[in-house]
Design an enzyme around this catalytic site. Sequence first.
Site, PDB file in Angstrom:
ATOM      1  N   ASP A 184      37.032  34.926  31.618  1.00 18.38           N
ATOM      2  CA  ASP A 184      35.988  34.831  30.594  1.00 18.38           C
ATOM      3  C   ASP A 184      34.718  34.141  31.090  1.00 18.38           C
ATOM      4  O   ASP A 184      33.656  34.289  30.491  1.00 18.38           O
ATOM      5  CB  ASP A 184      36.513  34.079  29.364  1.00 18.38           C
ATOM      6  CG  ASP A 184      37.607  34.844  28.641  1.00 18.38           C
ATOM      7  OD1 ASP A 184      37.612  36.084  28.738  1.00 18.38           O
ATOM      8  OD2 ASP A 184      38.447  34.208  27.985  1.00 18.38           O
ATOM      9  N   SER A 185      34.818  33.371  32.166  1.00 14.15           N
ATOM     10  CA  SER A 185      33.641  32.640  32.631  1.00 14.15           C
ATOM     11  C   SER A 185      32.661  33.557  33.358  1.00 14.15           C
ATOM     12  O   SER A 185      31.517  33.180  33.609  1.00 14.15           O
ATOM     13  CB  SER A 185      34.052  31.483  33.556  1.00 14.15           C
ATOM     14  OG  SER A 185      34.439  31.974  34.823  1.00 14.15           O
TER      15      SER A 185
END
Length: 265
Positions: free
Chosen positions: A37-38
Amino acid sequence: EDAPSLHEHVRRAVDHIIENCVEGTALPSYGDGDWNDSLQPANQTMKTHMVSGWTAGLAYQSLSALSNVWKMGGYASDAEGLFAFLERMFDDFRKYVLKDGVTAGFVLFDGEDIKHMLHPSDSENGISYRLLPINRAIISELFSPEEKELHLGLVERFLKFPDGVRLMDRPPDYTGGRSLHFQRAETASHFGREIGLQYVHAHIRYCEALAKAGRAEDLLEGLLAVSPVAIKDTVPNARSRQANLYFSSADADVYNRYEASSSMG
Protein backbone atom coordinates in the site's frame (compact mmCIF):
# COMPACT_ATOMS: atom_id res chain seq x y z
CA GLU A 1 -35.46 -11.59 -15.26
CA ASP A 2 -33.09 -14.17 -13.80
CA ALA A 3 -30.08 -12.90 -11.89
CA PRO A 4 -26.71 -13.39 -13.64
CA SER A 5 -25.00 -16.67 -12.81
CA LEU A 6 -21.75 -16.92 -10.85
CA HIS A 7 -20.00 -17.79 -14.09
CA GLU A 8 -21.33 -14.61 -15.69
CA HIS A 9 -20.07 -12.49 -12.78
CA VAL A 10 -16.61 -14.03 -13.03
CA ARG A 11 -16.52 -13.64 -16.81
CA ARG A 12 -17.39 -9.95 -16.48
CA ALA A 13 -14.60 -9.52 -13.94
CA VAL A 14 -12.14 -11.17 -16.33
CA ASP A 15 -13.34 -8.95 -19.18
CA HIS A 16 -12.75 -5.90 -16.96
CA ILE A 17 -9.17 -7.02 -16.26
CA ILE A 18 -8.47 -7.55 -19.95
CA GLU A 19 -10.02 -4.22 -20.93
CA ASN A 20 -7.88 -2.38 -18.39
CA CYS A 21 -4.52 -3.65 -19.53
CA VAL A 22 -1.90 -1.10 -20.51
CA GLU A 23 -2.59 -0.21 -24.12
CA GLY A 24 -0.87 -2.51 -26.58
CA THR A 25 -0.10 -5.16 -23.96
CA ALA A 26 -1.75 -8.03 -22.09
CA LEU A 27 -0.46 -6.69 -18.75
CA PRO A 28 -2.91 -5.28 -16.14
CA SER A 29 -2.51 -1.58 -15.43
CA TYR A 30 -1.35 -0.56 -11.96
CA GLY A 31 -4.47 1.35 -10.94
CA ASP A 32 -4.30 2.59 -7.36
CA GLY A 33 -1.48 0.26 -6.37
CA ASP A 34 -0.67 -3.35 -5.61
CA TRP A 35 0.03 -5.45 -2.52
CA ASN A 36 2.33 -2.87 -0.95
CA ASP A 37 0.00 0.00 0.00
CA SER A 38 2.92 2.39 0.48
CA LEU A 39 3.67 2.34 -3.25
CA GLN A 40 0.49 4.03 -4.39
CA PRO A 41 1.12 6.03 -7.59
CA ALA A 42 1.84 9.71 -7.25
CA ASN A 43 0.14 10.74 -10.49
CA GLN A 44 -2.69 9.69 -12.80
CA THR A 45 -0.39 8.63 -15.63
CA MET A 46 1.18 5.93 -13.49
CA LYS A 47 -2.25 4.44 -12.78
CA THR A 48 -3.04 3.73 -16.42
CA HIS A 49 0.42 3.44 -18.00
CA MET A 50 2.32 1.44 -15.41
CA VAL A 51 2.51 -2.30 -14.74
CA SER A 52 3.41 -3.98 -11.46
CA GLY A 53 5.53 -7.10 -11.82
CA TRP A 54 3.72 -8.56 -8.81
CA THR A 55 0.22 -7.83 -10.15
CA ALA A 56 1.09 -9.33 -13.52
CA GLY A 57 2.41 -12.49 -11.91
CA LEU A 58 -0.58 -12.86 -9.62
CA ALA A 59 -3.02 -12.29 -12.49
CA TYR A 60 -1.23 -14.88 -14.58
CA GLN A 61 -1.41 -17.47 -11.79
CA SER A 62 -5.04 -16.79 -10.87
CA LEU A 63 -6.35 -16.64 -14.42
CA SER A 64 -4.45 -19.80 -15.35
CA ALA A 65 -6.25 -21.63 -12.55
CA LEU A 66 -9.57 -20.14 -13.71
CA SER A 67 -9.02 -21.27 -17.30
CA ASN A 68 -8.62 -24.84 -16.03
CA VAL A 69 -11.79 -24.55 -13.94
CA TRP A 70 -13.73 -23.26 -16.94
CA LYS A 71 -12.42 -26.09 -19.09
CA MET A 72 -13.46 -28.70 -16.53
CA GLY A 73 -16.79 -26.94 -15.95
CA GLY A 74 -17.86 -27.13 -19.58
CA TYR A 75 -17.13 -23.53 -20.58
CA ALA A 76 -14.74 -24.50 -23.34
CA SER A 77 -15.10 -21.32 -25.39
CA ASP A 78 -14.39 -19.05 -22.40
CA ALA A 79 -11.46 -21.26 -21.37
CA GLU A 80 -9.93 -21.10 -24.83
CA GLY A 81 -10.29 -17.33 -25.02
CA LEU A 82 -8.72 -16.87 -21.59
CA PHE A 83 -5.89 -19.25 -22.43
CA ALA A 84 -5.10 -17.22 -25.56
CA PHE A 85 -4.96 -14.05 -23.43
CA LEU A 86 -2.67 -15.81 -20.93
CA GLU A 87 -0.27 -16.74 -23.69
CA ARG A 88 -0.04 -13.05 -24.59
CA MET A 89 0.41 -12.12 -20.93
CA PHE A 90 3.24 -14.63 -20.55
CA ASP A 91 4.99 -13.27 -23.65
CA ASP A 92 4.50 -9.63 -22.61
CA PHE A 93 5.79 -10.31 -19.10
CA ARG A 94 8.98 -11.66 -20.59
CA LYS A 95 9.15 -8.90 -23.21
CA TYR A 96 8.46 -5.91 -20.98
CA VAL A 97 8.87 -6.76 -17.28
CA LEU A 98 12.15 -8.64 -17.62
CA LYS A 99 15.09 -6.43 -18.55
CA ASP A 100 18.61 -7.81 -18.83
CA GLY A 101 17.27 -11.02 -17.32
CA VAL A 102 16.04 -9.34 -14.10
CA THR A 103 12.41 -8.62 -13.25
CA ALA A 104 11.48 -5.00 -12.61
CA GLY A 105 9.28 -3.91 -9.75
CA PHE A 106 7.33 -1.69 -12.16
CA VAL A 107 7.32 -0.82 -15.84
CA LEU A 108 6.13 2.62 -16.94
CA PHE A 109 5.01 2.96 -20.58
CA ASP A 110 5.36 6.47 -21.99
CA GLY A 111 4.76 6.22 -25.73
CA GLU A 112 7.78 4.51 -27.24
CA ASP A 113 9.73 5.03 -24.01
CA ILE A 114 9.63 2.16 -21.51
CA LYS A 115 11.02 2.86 -18.05
CA HIS A 116 11.92 0.01 -15.67
CA MET A 117 11.52 1.06 -12.04
CA LEU A 118 12.90 -0.68 -8.95
CA HIS A 119 15.39 -2.43 -11.21
CA PRO A 120 19.20 -2.30 -11.50
CA SER A 121 18.78 0.13 -14.42
CA ASP A 122 16.63 2.51 -12.33
CA SER A 123 18.80 5.53 -11.58
CA GLU A 124 15.94 7.76 -10.37
CA ASN A 125 14.70 5.75 -7.40
CA GLY A 126 17.99 4.16 -6.45
CA ILE A 127 16.17 0.89 -5.68
CA SER A 128 17.46 -2.06 -7.69
CA TYR A 129 15.48 -5.05 -6.45
CA ARG A 130 11.91 -5.65 -5.26
CA LEU A 131 10.97 -8.90 -3.54
CA LEU A 132 7.28 -9.23 -4.46
CA PRO A 133 7.58 -9.73 -8.24
CA ILE A 134 10.40 -12.22 -7.68
CA ASN A 135 8.29 -14.26 -5.25
CA ARG A 136 5.25 -14.26 -7.49
CA ALA A 137 7.04 -15.02 -10.76
CA ILE A 138 8.62 -18.10 -9.17
CA ILE A 139 5.32 -19.26 -7.67
CA SER A 140 3.45 -18.52 -10.91
CA GLU A 141 6.09 -20.31 -13.03
CA LEU A 142 6.89 -17.30 -15.19
CA PHE A 143 10.65 -17.87 -14.92
CA SER A 144 12.79 -20.43 -16.67
CA PRO A 145 14.77 -22.71 -14.30
CA GLU A 146 17.86 -20.57 -14.88
CA GLU A 147 15.97 -17.33 -14.19
CA LYS A 148 14.49 -18.81 -11.04
CA GLU A 149 17.94 -19.64 -9.68
CA LEU A 150 19.29 -16.23 -10.71
CA HIS A 151 16.51 -14.40 -8.85
CA LEU A 152 16.81 -16.54 -5.72
CA GLY A 153 20.49 -15.64 -5.77
CA LEU A 154 19.62 -11.94 -6.01
CA VAL A 155 17.30 -12.26 -3.01
CA GLU A 156 20.04 -14.03 -1.08
CA ARG A 157 22.54 -11.32 -1.92
CA PHE A 158 20.52 -8.12 -1.74
CA LEU A 159 17.27 -8.72 0.18
CA LYS A 160 18.02 -11.33 2.84
CA PHE A 161 18.90 -10.20 6.36
CA PRO A 162 19.06 -11.93 9.76
CA ASP A 163 15.36 -11.30 10.44
CA GLY A 164 14.19 -12.41 6.98
CA VAL A 165 13.82 -10.92 3.51
CA ARG A 166 12.99 -7.27 2.90
CA LEU A 167 10.62 -5.78 0.35
CA MET A 168 13.33 -3.69 -1.32
CA ASP A 169 17.12 -3.50 -1.19
CA ARG A 170 16.91 0.05 0.17
CA PRO A 171 14.11 2.38 1.25
CA PRO A 172 12.66 5.04 -1.06
CA ASP A 173 14.27 8.42 -0.49
CA TYR A 174 12.56 10.61 2.09
CA THR A 175 12.48 14.25 1.01
CA GLY A 176 10.61 15.85 3.87
CA GLY A 177 7.11 14.96 2.74
CA ARG A 178 7.29 15.57 -1.02
CA SER A 179 5.88 12.80 -3.21
CA LEU A 180 7.68 12.18 -6.51
CA HIS A 181 6.81 8.65 -7.60
CA PHE A 182 4.98 6.88 -4.78
CA GLN A 183 2.76 8.49 -2.20
CA ARG A 184 3.15 6.92 1.22
CA ALA A 185 6.60 5.37 0.78
CA GLU A 186 8.09 8.79 0.06
CA THR A 187 6.07 10.82 2.54
CA ALA A 188 5.62 8.64 5.64
CA SER A 189 7.78 9.74 8.54
CA HIS A 190 7.56 6.24 10.04
CA PHE A 191 10.12 3.72 8.79
CA GLY A 192 8.52 0.29 8.93
CA ARG A 193 7.84 -2.95 7.13
CA GLU A 194 6.30 -1.48 3.96
CA ILE A 195 9.04 1.09 3.53
CA GLY A 196 11.98 -1.26 3.53
CA LEU A 197 12.05 -3.88 6.27
CA GLN A 198 11.06 -7.51 6.58
CA TYR A 199 7.31 -7.86 6.08
CA VAL A 200 6.31 -11.24 7.45
CA HIS A 201 3.56 -11.99 4.91
CA ALA A 202 5.93 -11.33 2.01
CA HIS A 203 8.60 -13.36 3.79
CA ILE A 204 6.17 -16.31 3.97
CA ARG A 205 5.54 -15.96 0.23
CA TYR A 206 9.32 -16.12 -0.19
CA CYS A 207 9.21 -19.37 1.75
CA GLU A 208 6.54 -20.57 -0.69
CA ALA A 209 8.87 -19.68 -3.56
CA LEU A 210 11.65 -21.67 -1.88
CA ALA A 211 9.30 -24.64 -1.59
CA LYS A 212 8.45 -24.27 -5.28
CA ALA A 213 12.17 -24.33 -6.06
CA GLY A 214 12.72 -27.44 -3.92
CA ARG A 215 15.03 -25.72 -1.43
CA ALA A 216 14.08 -27.59 1.72
CA GLU A 217 16.89 -26.39 4.00
CA ASP A 218 16.41 -22.75 3.02
CA LEU A 219 12.66 -23.15 3.51
CA LEU A 220 13.13 -24.40 7.08
CA GLU A 221 15.54 -21.56 7.84
CA GLY A 222 13.06 -19.04 6.46
CA LEU A 223 10.16 -20.36 8.53
CA LEU A 224 12.22 -20.37 11.74
CA ALA A 225 13.27 -16.75 11.14
CA VAL A 226 9.68 -15.53 11.58
CA SER A 227 8.54 -17.93 14.30
CA PRO A 228 8.48 -16.53 17.84
CA VAL A 229 9.43 -19.97 19.20
CA ALA A 230 13.11 -19.85 20.19
CA ILE A 231 13.58 -16.85 17.90
CA LYS A 232 16.77 -15.87 19.74
CA ASP A 233 18.35 -18.98 18.27
CA THR A 234 17.62 -17.89 14.70
CA VAL A 235 17.53 -14.08 15.03
CA PRO A 236 19.99 -13.27 17.84
CA ASN A 237 19.37 -9.50 17.65
CA ALA A 238 15.57 -9.82 18.06
CA ARG A 239 14.17 -7.79 20.94
CA SER A 240 11.74 -9.20 23.50
CA ARG A 241 8.73 -7.76 21.66
CA GLN A 242 9.55 -9.83 18.58
CA ALA A 243 9.68 -13.02 20.64
CA ASN A 244 6.43 -12.25 22.49
CA LEU A 245 4.30 -11.84 19.37
CA TYR A 246 2.94 -14.33 16.92
CA PHE A 247 4.60 -14.22 13.50
CA SER A 248 5.63 -10.57 13.35
CA SER A 249 7.16 -8.16 10.88
CA ALA A 250 10.41 -6.46 11.83
CA ASP A 251 10.83 -3.07 13.49
CA ALA A 252 13.77 -0.75 12.98
CA ASP A 253 15.89 0.74 15.74
CA VAL A 254 16.36 4.10 14.02
CA TYR A 255 15.54 7.65 15.04
CA ASN A 256 13.97 8.81 11.74
CA ARG A 257 13.73 8.21 7.99
CA TYR A 258 16.97 10.07 7.32
CA GLU A 259 18.92 7.77 9.62
CA ALA A 260 17.23 4.73 8.09
CA SER A 261 18.11 5.83 4.55
CA SER A 262 21.74 6.53 5.39
CA SER A 263 22.24 3.26 7.27
CA MET A 264 20.51 1.09 4.63
CA GLY A 265 21.64 2.96 1.55
